[in-house]
Design a protein around this motif. Sequence first.
Motif, PDB file in Angstrom:
ATOM      1  N   LEU A  62      69.430 -98.210  -1.101  1.00 53.28           N
ATOM      2  CA  LEU A  62      68.005 -97.889  -1.095  1.00 53.28           C
ATOM      3  C   LEU A  62      67.763 -96.408  -0.811  1.00 53.28           C
ATOM      4  O   LEU A  62      67.001 -95.734  -1.521  1.00 53.28           O
ATOM      5  CB  LEU A  62      67.293 -98.752  -0.060  1.00 53.28           C
ATOM      6  CG  LEU A  62      65.768 -98.672  -0.002  1.00 53.28           C
ATOM      7  CD1 LEU A  62      65.171 -99.089  -1.330  1.00 53.28           C
ATOM      8  CD2 LEU A  62      65.233 -99.568   1.116  1.00 53.28           C
ATOM      9  N   THR A  63      68.418 -95.885   0.219  1.00 54.35           N
ATOM     10  CA  THR A  63      68.229 -94.473   0.571  1.00 54.35           C
ATOM     11  C   THR A  63      68.865 -93.541  -0.465  1.00 54.35           C
ATOM     12  O   THR A  63      68.396 -92.413  -0.649  1.00 54.35           O
ATOM     13  CB  THR A  63      68.819 -94.178   1.960  1.00 54.35           C
ATOM     14  OG1 THR A  63      70.188 -94.642   2.024  1.00 54.35           O
ATOM     15  CG2 THR A  63      68.028 -94.877   3.050  1.00 54.35           C
ATOM     16  N   PHE A  64      69.904 -94.016  -1.144  1.00 54.60           N
ATOM     17  CA  PHE A  64      70.495 -93.215  -2.226  1.00 54.60           C
ATOM     18  C   PHE A  64      69.477 -93.038  -3.352  1.00 54.60           C
ATOM     19  O   PHE A  64      69.327 -91.935  -3.905  1.00 54.60           O
ATOM     20  CB  PHE A  64      71.759 -93.909  -2.757  1.00 54.60           C
ATOM     21  CG  PHE A  64      72.411 -93.181  -3.904  1.00 54.60           C
ATOM     22  CD1 PHE A  64      73.218 -92.080  -3.666  1.00 54.60           C
ATOM     23  CD2 PHE A  64      72.214 -93.599  -5.208  1.00 54.60           C
ATOM     24  CE1 PHE A  64      73.812 -91.401  -4.726  1.00 54.60           C
ATOM     25  CE2 PHE A  64      72.802 -92.933  -6.273  1.00 54.60           C
ATOM     26  CZ  PHE A  64      73.608 -91.829  -6.029  1.00 54.60           C
ATOM     27  N   CYS A  65      68.770 -94.120  -3.680  1.00 54.88           N
ATOM     28  CA  CYS A  65      67.705 -94.027  -4.686  1.00 54.88           C
ATOM     29  C   CYS A  65      66.626 -93.047  -4.238  1.00 54.88           C
ATOM     30  O   CYS A  65      66.119 -92.256  -5.044  1.00 54.88           O
ATOM     31  CB  CYS A  65      67.080 -95.406  -4.923  1.00 54.88           C
ATOM     32  SG  CYS A  65      68.140 -96.571  -5.802  1.00 54.88           S
ATOM     33  N   GLY A  66      66.280 -93.088  -2.954  1.00 52.22           N
ATOM     34  CA  GLY A  66      65.267 -92.177  -2.434  1.00 52.22           C
ATOM     35  C   GLY A  66      65.708 -90.729  -2.461  1.00 52.22           C
ATOM     36  O   GLY A  66      64.936 -89.834  -2.838  1.00 52.22           O
ATOM     37  N   CYS A  67      66.973 -90.477  -2.074  1.00 53.52           N
ATOM     38  CA  CYS A  67      67.499 -89.110  -2.055  1.00 53.52           C
ATOM     39  C   CYS A  67      67.546 -88.516  -3.458  1.00 53.52           C
ATOM     40  O   CYS A  67      67.025 -87.422  -3.707  1.00 53.52           O
ATOM     41  CB  CYS A  67      68.904 -89.098  -1.438  1.00 53.52           C
ATOM     42  SG  CYS A  67      68.947 -89.163   0.360  1.00 53.52           S
ATOM     43  N   THR A 113      61.660 -97.616  -7.625  1.00 50.13           N
ATOM     44  CA  THR A 113      62.596 -98.614  -7.096  1.00 50.13           C
ATOM     45  C   THR A 113      62.645 -98.547  -5.578  1.00 50.13           C
ATOM     46  O   THR A 113      62.589 -99.578  -4.891  1.00 50.13           O
ATOM     47  CB  THR A 113      64.009 -98.387  -7.670  1.00 50.13           C
ATOM     48  OG1 THR A 113      63.967 -98.471  -9.090  1.00 50.13           O
ATOM     49  CG2 THR A 113      64.987 -99.417  -7.126  1.00 50.13           C
ATOM     50  N   PHE A 114      62.746 -97.322  -5.061  1.00 50.09           N
ATOM     51  CA  PHE A 114      62.769 -97.112  -3.612  1.00 50.09           C
ATOM     52  C   PHE A 114      61.486 -97.615  -2.966  1.00 50.09           C
ATOM     53  O   PHE A 114      61.521 -98.347  -1.960  1.00 50.09           O
ATOM     54  CB  PHE A 114      62.950 -95.621  -3.323  1.00 50.09           C
ATOM     55  CG  PHE A 114      62.735 -95.225  -1.897  1.00 50.09           C
ATOM     56  CD1 PHE A 114      63.700 -95.481  -0.940  1.00 50.09           C
ATOM     57  CD2 PHE A 114      61.554 -94.595  -1.503  1.00 50.09           C
ATOM     58  CE1 PHE A 114      63.498 -95.121   0.391  1.00 50.09           C
ATOM     59  CE2 PHE A 114      61.340 -94.236  -0.184  1.00 50.09           C
ATOM     60  CZ  PHE A 114      62.317 -94.497   0.760  1.00 50.09           C
ATOM     61  N   ILE A 147      57.123 -95.207   2.177  1.00 43.75           N
ATOM     62  CA  ILE A 147      56.273 -95.708   1.089  1.00 43.75           C
ATOM     63  C   ILE A 147      55.208 -94.673   0.723  1.00 43.75           C
ATOM     64  O   ILE A 147      54.972 -94.388  -0.453  1.00 43.75           O
ATOM     65  CB  ILE A 147      55.617 -97.048   1.489  1.00 43.75           C
ATOM     66  CG1 ILE A 147      56.672 -98.142   1.644  1.00 43.75           C
ATOM     67  CG2 ILE A 147      54.567 -97.470   0.459  1.00 43.75           C
ATOM     68  CD1 ILE A 147      56.150 -99.423   2.257  1.00 43.75           C
ATOM     69  N   LEU A 148      54.568 -94.092   1.742  1.00 41.78           N
ATOM     70  CA  LEU A 148      53.508 -93.109   1.510  1.00 41.78           C
ATOM     71  C   LEU A 148      54.034 -91.860   0.814  1.00 41.78           C
ATOM     72  O   LEU A 148      53.456 -91.399  -0.187  1.00 41.78           O
ATOM     73  CB  LEU A 148      52.855 -92.749   2.840  1.00 41.78           C
ATOM     74  CG  LEU A 148      51.734 -91.694   2.790  1.00 41.78           C
ATOM     75  CD1 LEU A 148      50.566 -92.216   1.961  1.00 41.78           C
ATOM     76  CD2 LEU A 148      51.270 -91.331   4.194  1.00 41.78           C
ATOM     77  N   LEU A 149      55.143 -91.309   1.315  1.00 37.02           N
ATOM     78  CA  LEU A 149      55.701 -90.092   0.719  1.00 37.02           C
ATOM     79  C   LEU A 149      56.146 -90.322  -0.723  1.00 37.02           C
ATOM     80  O   LEU A 149      55.920 -89.470  -1.592  1.00 37.02           O
ATOM     81  CB  LEU A 149      56.881 -89.593   1.563  1.00 37.02           C
ATOM     82  CG  LEU A 149      56.548 -88.981   2.926  1.00 37.02           C
ATOM     83  CD1 LEU A 149      57.826 -88.631   3.676  1.00 37.02           C
ATOM     84  CD2 LEU A 149      55.681 -87.731   2.770  1.00 37.02           C
ATOM     85  N   SER A 150      56.774 -91.465  -0.967  1.00 35.16           N
ATOM     86  CA  SER A 150      57.240 -91.751  -2.323  1.00 35.16           C
ATOM     87  C   SER A 150      56.064 -91.913  -3.282  1.00 35.16           C
ATOM     88  O   SER A 150      56.110 -91.441  -4.427  1.00 35.16           O
ATOM     89  CB  SER A 150      58.120 -93.000  -2.342  1.00 35.16           C
ATOM     90  OG  SER A 150      57.412 -94.134  -1.866  1.00 35.16           O
TER      91      SER A 150
END
Length: 281
Positions: free
Chosen positions: A76-81, A94-95, A252-255
């Motif tokens: 999950l964090t890899f997708c975010g990074c 996805t994240f 969630i907010l930042l994404s």
Amino acid sequence: MGGRRRGAHDENYSFISPVVKYLLFLFNLIFWVISLVMVAIGVYARMMKHAEAALRCLSVDPAVMLLVVGVLMFILTFCGCVGSLRENICLLQTFCICLTVIFLLQLVAGVLGFVFADKARNRVTVMINDAIVHYREDIDLQNLIDFGQKEFGCCGGVTYSDWSQNIYFSCEPENPSRERCSVPFSCCVLNKDENVINTMCGQGMQEMEYTEAGNHIHVNGCIDKLVDWIHSNLFLLGGVALGLAIPQLVGILLSQILISQIKDQIELQNYNLKHHSDPWR
């Protein structure tokens, strides 16, 4: 809208905020490192731990749970990074969706735990009784039970006689154990003036009446003590729940903000391409 119109005439203008972009990256990077630590601890615990009989008292092996949570958090964090650095809408969505689902599942689990409190209590009772049965089979489980009984000032699940379920402490006449009808020393009422703990203080306590045994050991079970502790520490538990929820909501907010900015930037680029005049045409 004013910013959008200005951007239409400035090809270098960008809707994407570097602050949001790199804040989301840093947020994910921190939890990505935490996930690696969780996976490493889970692998180490699983390789070093071989007390299968003792783990049967738990619904899930803690090492396996740590591994599963760590791997899911890593993905999950890899997708975010990557999504934040590469400004990839697909990875960011996805994240965001996964984080939202996890948050909602935690919310539902909390509500169900409150609604079905009696069933949860019964489940905890079964787990504690199973732990009592396997008390002597694993030193870590033994230390955990002793810590809980000393910390909460309790003995057994419902009452101190629950220790008769263990083959070493059973009051059956044919039990040859020297600990027959006893309870662990962690059940004992300790005198602060004593410098040396008497580990045999629970000897024969199950043969005594409730009031008489109460002079030497804690006779109330740990389940009632645990429930009382939860009721008296609701604000603390609420703070812990809030501490778990806030990072998820921030993610969630930042994404969502970054996804919106990327979409605006794509619209701006398309607008500039559409209205760009070619002097050679």
